[in-house]
Structures are given as C-alpha cells and as structure tokens.
Design an enzyme around this catalytic site. Structure first.
Site, short mmCIF file in Angstrom:
data_model
loop_
_atom_site.label_atom_id
_atom_site.label_comp_id
_atom_site.label_asym_id
_atom_site.label_seq_id
_atom_site.Cartn_x
_atom_site.Cartn_y
_atom_site.Cartn_z
N GLU A 98 26.26 44.09 -11.55
CA GLU A 98 26.69 43.85 -10.17
C GLU A 98 26.73 42.36 -9.81
O GLU A 98 26.92 42.01 -8.65
CB GLU A 98 25.79 44.62 -9.20
CG GLU A 98 25.95 46.11 -9.37
CD GLU A 98 25.09 46.91 -8.41
OE1 GLU A 98 24.17 46.34 -7.82
OE2 GLU A 98 25.34 48.12 -8.29
N LYS A 149 23.35 40.75 -14.17
CA LYS A 149 22.24 41.39 -13.47
C LYS A 149 21.54 42.41 -14.37
O LYS A 149 20.32 42.50 -14.40
CB LYS A 149 22.77 42.10 -12.22
CG LYS A 149 21.68 42.79 -11.41
CD LYS A 149 22.27 43.54 -10.21
CE LYS A 149 21.17 44.18 -9.38
NZ LYS A 149 21.69 45.13 -8.40
N GLN A 150 22.34 43.18 -15.09
CA GLN A 150 21.78 44.28 -15.88
C GLN A 150 22.72 44.60 -17.03
O GLN A 150 23.91 44.30 -16.95
CB GLN A 150 21.61 45.51 -15.00
CG GLN A 150 22.92 46.05 -14.45
CD GLN A 150 22.72 46.95 -13.24
OE1 GLN A 150 22.78 46.47 -12.11
NE2 GLN A 150 22.50 48.23 -13.48
C1 BGC Z 1 21.64 48.72 -9.67
C2 BGC Z 1 22.57 49.91 -9.81
C3 BGC Z 1 21.80 51.18 -9.55
C4 BGC Z 1 21.13 51.12 -8.19
C5 BGC Z 1 20.25 52.34 -7.93
C6 BGC Z 1 21.03 48.75 -8.29
O1 BGC Z 1 20.14 47.69 -8.17
O2 BGC Z 1 22.32 47.52 -9.87
O3 BGC Z 1 23.11 49.95 -11.11
O4 BGC Z 1 22.64 52.28 -9.61
O5 BGC Z 1 20.32 49.97 -8.13
O6 BGC Z 1 19.24 52.44 -8.86
#
Ligand code: BGC
Length: 781
Positions: A488, A592-593
């Site tokens: 994100e 971010k991930q």
């Molecule tokens: C993450 C998403 C995730 C959401 C709920 C967000 O911080 O970036 O990938 O689906 O949290 O866990």
C-alpha cells in the site's frame, strides 16, 4: 508493547499468573473466545475495569455516513462498523457490602489460563475486600464450538476466612458504555447506543432481551438461563428492563461452602426474521445448551478440539515459546473461522473492533490456506459467503464501468466500505485472491460439488473483471493499469506483478473450470469466444522485469523510482503512513509489505531459482513491514532462497505479533492474518510445501534453532503427516489410500504400508540481505 513477561511458556495453554491492568486491553484480545459466530473479549467477569468491553456477533453491524472532504463518483456513501452487542458474560459480585473490584482492596492472587485443548478461559483469584473479607473466585468461560449460538460460564465463590454475605448479579447488558475509539462524531454517535429495545423478559432463572439496530435493520436476541447451587440460605430473583436482564443470587457462606452458578447464554440475530422468530431462535439454542449441560458443553468442546488438533497440530522441538505461540495462533485462527458459516472472517476475527470489524483479503490470502488443509469445511463456507455477496460485487463492477464482479476491499455485508480509493477500489487484487482460494480449495479437496455450485461462478465473474479492467496494447501485450497491489506504499501502478500473475491464474482457472462444467458456464452466459479471450489475455499478460538489474519490477517502472531516504528516517517515524504523505511514499522505492515476494510464493512457477533469490535480495532492503501481513510471507521466501536464520526471525515476528503486542495495537483485536501466517512460514517456509499441478511438493529445511518440525495436512480426504529433522523428512499417511507427493523434486508414494523417510537436500547459503535501517526483525537466536 507487553514488555513484562506476561505469559508463562507452556505447550498447551496461555497462563497469565498475575493481573496487569496496564495491559488489560491487550490481554482482553489475547484471551478472547469465539467460534466465528459469537465472540467475547476476555473481559473480567465483573465487567470493570475494562480496556474495551466486547461481545460480537459475526455480521451484526451498524451503518453510518462516510465523510469526504471532496467526494467523487463511485465513493461508497456509507460505512459499516461492528457493534458491541448485548454482553452476556457479566457476573458482578458483592462481598458483604463491597463490590468485587480488583482496583480496590487487595488482590492476593489472580490467574487466567486460556486452555487450548479444552477451549475455555479459566480465572482463579483471591481477593480481600477493603473491609478485610477474603474470597476465592473461580470462573470458567467458553464459547461453544459445537453449538454455535451458545456461550456459558461457570462461576464459583467461596469465603476463605469468615462467614460472608454474598450477592451475585448475573446480567445481560445492552448498550454498554464504551471508551471513545473514533474521532468522527458521526461514527461515535451510532456506536454509542446502537441497540434499540424491542422486548425484555425475566422469570425464575431465565431472562431475555431483544433489540434492533437503528439503521442497519438487524434484530438481536439474547437469552440466558442459570443453575445455582449453594447453601440453604441461597435465594434467587430475576428482573429485566429495556437494556438489562438480571438474576440476583444472595447467599450466606461459611468458609468451606461454595456458591456456584452456571450461566448459559444463547444469541440469535437476523436481518429478516420477525421478533417472535428471533426470540424463538435464541430460546431454542438456550434449550439445547441447557439439555447438554455445563459438563456436556465442556466435553463437546474438548471432543471438537481433540479432532482439530489431531489434524492441525504443529510440533516444534527447539523453541518452546514458539511452540506455544504456534498453537495459540492455530487456536485463534480456528476460533475466527470454525463456525463463521457463510459470513465473513474479519481481519481481527471476533476479538476486537479494530478495522471496524471489516474483512479484507486477509481471509483468502492468509487464513484460508491454513484452513484448507486443516478445516476445509470452513473454507467452503467462507467462499460461499463471497458468492452470496456477488450481487453487490456485480453492482460495484457496473458502477466502475467494468464487467463481472468487483469484490470490496473492506466490508462486513459485502458492499465496499473503503473511503480511500487508492488503497480500496484500486486494490483489485482481492478478486484474484478469492479466485486463488477457490482453486486451492478445489485442488486440495476435490470438492466437485463446491466447484460446480460456487467455484465456477466466482472464477467466471472475477475473470470477467480482469478482462474488462486490462487491455491489449498495439503489440498484443495485456496490461492491467492503475491498480494497487498488496504494497500500500505504491498505489495506482501499472502492471503490478502480483496482481498480473494472480489475474493470469484467475483467467486460466476460469476457462478451465468452464470447460469442466459446461452447463454452469452456459448458465453464466460464457461462450467459447469469451474463454478464448481470457486465455489470450493470460498468455499475453505483462510481467515487468528490469533486465539491467536482473530483477522483476513490483510494477512497471518501480525500480526507476527514487529510493526512499531510509538513512534519514527515524525509528519513531514508523509506520511511515502516519508520518509521511502518501504521495511521497507512492513515488519512491519503499515497500509497506511483501508484494512481489508474495507473488513468488503464490506463483513460484513463474520464477526460476536465481530470479527468486535476486528478487528477494532486491526487495528486502526496501520492505519496512508496516503491516503485520508481511513478516510471514518474507519468512516463506527467505526459507526458500536459503536465508534460514532470517526466515526464523520472521516466523518469530509473525508468531509473537500479539503475545508481545509488536504493533502496539493488539488491544483492538488480534492480527488473525499474521497468526495464520505463522503456519504458512512453518509449513510453506520450513516444510517447503507447494502445490504443483495437483501434487503436494515439499522441500524441507530447518533453521539451526529447530531440531524437529512436524505437521499434518489434509489433502483429498487423506491425512499426511510430515516430520522434519535436521537431516531427513518422514512422510506418513494417517488416513486414506496411497498418495503421490514430491520430496525435493523426487516422487514419493506414501501409503498405509509405513512411513517414507528421505534425506534433506543441501541448502545453498547466501549472504543475508539487509533490511532498511532499524527494520531488521528481532534476532531469535
Ligand atoms: C494492510 C492490508 C490489510 C489490512 C487489514 C493493512 O495495514 O496493508 O494488506 O489487508 O491492514 O489487515
């Protein structure tokens, strides 16, 4: 962060041997009980003190306007928030004339134990009132896994040194006062007293309350019944008013005498059923619980969990804390999904109101892979829930000018609730995650009926979405532009590799499914031309690659972006989204991930070994793990490419996410995806388990710290046990006929004739990649 050693390390339970009020709200999440339908946070029996009181029914929510400073076309107009429903767990106690409140008097001892095999929460404490009277209180609480509407508490009190007058109030409380959790007054307003009274009743040992929500039109019924045992002085009286049902028990106890109360609570809710119907629903569930009785409920719970653990347990030798954490994780994932039965599985399960109780791609991406191998019925149900929301997803696609179905980024009832479109609407990958979950479930279970009745429709509608969202360029390449992948910190990007690879799988899977199920395909209006177009798009999909750096690009042009200035980012500026504007994050190389790294896990077939290693080494120093969904995925690929120590550090981070409150927000509920991810890192990381063309393949490898890892997976009605040591892997079939698997690229047939043991292949070790400064996972060794 829970900085003191809160929980003792034991293999099958989580024990807190003294009460720490400073971390009460975290422990309420950790000690939450749920079956996926009803959830109670681990609040103290007497209701106060509390961090966040929480009783939830999966799906019961309120709607509220979504605020926009500058609204735009297609922005969802209304939000949804899970509500705190009638609290059935409250049991208040008066000792002589003092309320039992741990903040007053002297708490001589206090222990809470979450029993992972028994499926209950037990509390034992001794308290001396300010007036000097000492009592022992014991309570055991469960949310039934076998009777999905039922919760129960056994509560006992005994004086320890002198005769005492006891008053116990067992209550049902609606519209409890909640601490303010949101700055938006409109949201607070609907959450303040979300339940309107419809009916109340109390007679003898029973009571019942019926309420409905103001705007979402849901009706909630809760009924309770009691069995009281005490000396002859014991008396009971019940009463009710609009928001309270109360049984009051008075008794005089000599030391050695005990007052015992068994409380059975049953919930019912509906968006369509009438008042009498919801009332009867709660009463019927209550009658069932009463006839089973307290001991019967405990026995059923144990039976259910014995069966679960026989299929799902993961054993670890070499790290007792991680062993405990893994079982804790499995238990909570089971609780989140076991009886959700065609409702969503929220990202916090039913352990807290974080993320407003919404479900995300967390379900299909993290939770369902585990459940597919350990509780497949729950997966079919979760996907049937998605199917039941297809009307809303089709409408959303139309609204966006697209074909097929566009599933929501975050939701409770199936309609989109994300007010931030770059990370909501544009995160189309949720559709491919759903499709992937369908294909994985069908491959692992051979559930043909599911594929016919549910799978085909989900695959077709998501394939249609991709086909209409993407386009062929003048060279025939197929692109999906302007989307947001799992990372994100990069939004509205072209050809996100994760999205494209999963869309490719989705398009092919839909075409194949329609060939297998012609009738269903025809009923959905699919013809040969359409499936040919899906196959063409899949063949021509663009997979961005930087041939100078020899790495794949997370999205087209990503590796050309300016690097994030990690050196000048302070430790207290993480998570970055709270300290830097999104526009700056979006235009720089910072992740971010796990995104591309996740693609290498789910679509490992699209990369060769060298590419995986290089890609991992490129993206590691960019990935800040500002989401709890990241560590477990990085752990899987770290293990695959040979960074076993690092993989173990990531495993620990995922597994201890809530036990150590690593993200400082466990109070809002548990990180169910990270807990499920613990299993992924162990089974797909160290077990090296992958699905290839319907075959389970293993490339096991253990980090130095672990002497043994054993797990069980369900595959096509068969139960396979895998046991890995430092030098070999042993495969045994616990149920079912012969099974062909692969071990390090070689075929192995496992049958009931006995276990098969194979040596492990050597692991190519590489220099460990760096993470951004200050973002290295905590070293476990
Ligand atoms: C993450 C998403 C995730 C959401 C709920 C967000 O911080 O970036 O990938 O689906 O949290 O866990």
């Amino acid at each position: 962060m829970i900085s003191h050693p809160s929980f003792e390390v034991e293999p099958w339970c989580l024990r807190e041997s003294s009460l720490h009020l400073d971390v009460l709200e975290q422990s309420e999440s950790v000690f939450a009980l749920s079956n996926g339908h009803v959830g109670w946070r681990g609040n103290l029996d007497e209701g106060e003190p509390h961090g966040l009181p929480g009783s939830y029914l999966n799906g019961v929510h309120e709607v509220h306007p979504l605020p926009y400073a500058e609204a735009g076309y297609g922005f969802p107009e209304s939000g949804q928030t899970v509500i705190n429903v009638t609290n059935g767990k409250i049991i208040r106690l008066f000792v002589d004339d003092e309320p039992f409140d741990v903040r007053y008097g002297r708490l001589r001892s206090h222990e809470r134990v979450l029993d992972l095999r028994g499926g209950f929460l037990r509390r034992t404490c001794e308290w001396t009132s300010p007036a000097g009277t000492t009592v022992r209180v014991r309570s055991t609480r469960l949310i039934s896994l076998t009777q999905r509407s039922v919760a129960a508490v056994a509560y006992e009190v005994e004086p320890l040194d002198a005769k005492v007058r006891i008053v116990v109030q067992s209550e049902l409380v609606a519209n409890e006062q909640l601490p303010e959790t949101t700055g938006d007054p409109r949201v607070s307003a609907v959450l303040e007293s979300p339940l309107l009274p419809e009916e109340h009743y109390a007679h003898g040992m029973r009571m019942r309350l019926l309420h409905c929500t103001r705007h979402s039109g849901l009706r909630v019924g809760v009924a309770a019944d009691h069995i009281v045992q005490g000396p002859s002085s014991t008396q009971c009286a019940s009463e009710s008013s609009a928001h309270i049902g109360r049984l009051t028990v008075t008794s005089e106890l000599e030391p050695g005498e005990t007052l015992r109360l068994e409380k059975f609570v049953a919930y019912g809710w509906s968006g369509v059923r009438s008042r009498p119907a919801v009332r009867d629903q709660a009463e019927a569930a209550l009658a069932g619980a009463r006839s089973t009785g307290w001991q019967g409920l405990l026995d059923e719970q144990r039976g259910y969990l014995d069966e679960f653990w026989a299929r799902a347990d993961v054993e670890i030798d070499g790290d007792e804390e991680i062993q405990q954490a893994v079982r804790f994780a499995l238990f909570h994932v089971l609780q989140a999904g076991a009886r959700a039965e065609q409702r969503a599985i929220p990202s916090k399960g039913l352990t807290g109101s974080g993320y407003d109780g919404h479900s995300f791609w967390d379900t299909e991406g993290f939770v369902l892979p585990l459940l597919t191998h350990n509780a497949p019925h729950a997966v079919a149900d979760a996907l049937r829930w998605r199917q039941s929301t297809l009307p809303a997803a089709r409408d959303r696609a139309r609204q966006l000018g697209l074909k097929g179905a566009a599933f929501p980024w975050r939701t409770i009832d199936g309609s989109e609730c994300s007010g931030y479109w770059p990370a909501g609407t544009a995160a189309f990958h949720v559709n491919a995650d759903i499709a992937y979950a369908v294909t994985r479930y069908v491959a692992v279970t051979d559930d043909e009926e599911f594929e016919r009745e549910t799978g085909v429709e989900l695959l077709v509608e998501t394939a249609r979405l991709w086909h209409s969202l993407g386009h062929h360029d003048t060279h025939g390449r197929f692109h999906i532009d302007g989307v947001t992948g799992p990372d994100e910190y990069s939004a509205i990007a072209n050809d996100n590799l994760y999205t494209n690879l999963l869309a490719q799988l989705n398009l092919r899977a839909a075409a194949n499914a329609v060939e297998r199920h012609e009738k269903q395909g025809a009923a959905l209006g699919v013809d040969e031309e359409e499936t040919a177009a899906w196959r063409d798009a899949a063949e021509a999909i663009t997979l961005p690659y930087n041939s100078t750096l020899h790495v794949h690009e997370q999205s087209a042009g990503f590796t050309r972006h300016q690097m994030w200035d990690f050196a000048r980012t302070r430790a207290d500026q993480y998570p970055l989204m709270l300290h830097f504007p999104y526009f700056d994050l979006y235009r720089k190389q910072v992740v971010k991930q796990a995104d591309l790294v996740f693609a290498m896990f789910l679509r490992g077939d699209a990369f060769d070994e060298e590419q995986k290693a290089r890609n991992f080494e490129y993206y590691e120093p960019l990935t800040v793990r500002d989401s709890s969904l990241s560590a477990c995925v990085q752990g899987v690929i770290a293990a695959e490419v040979g960074h076993l120590k690092l993989a173990y550090d990531y495993l620990s981070e995922a597994a201890l996410m809530d036990l150590y409150d690593l993200e400082n927000n466990t109070r809002d509920g548990l990180h169910i995806a990270s807990l499920a991810g613990t299993w992924l890192t162990l089974v797909a990381g160290f077990g090296g388990m992958r699905h290839r063309d319907g075959t389970l393949c293993f490339t096991p490898r253990l980090p130095d710290r672990l002497r043994r890892l054993a797990f069980t997976v369900h595959v096509r009605g068969q139960l396979l046990r895998v046991e890995i040591t430092g030098s070999s892997a042993t495969y045994s079939l616990l149920e079912g006929g012969p099974l062909e698997i692969q071990h390090c690229g070689q075929s192995v047939t496992v049958s009931d004739k006995g276990p098969q043991t194979r040596p492990l292949s050597p692991v190519t070790t590489r220099p460990a990649p760096q993470q951004p400064p200050g973002r290295r996972p905590r070293r476990r060794e």
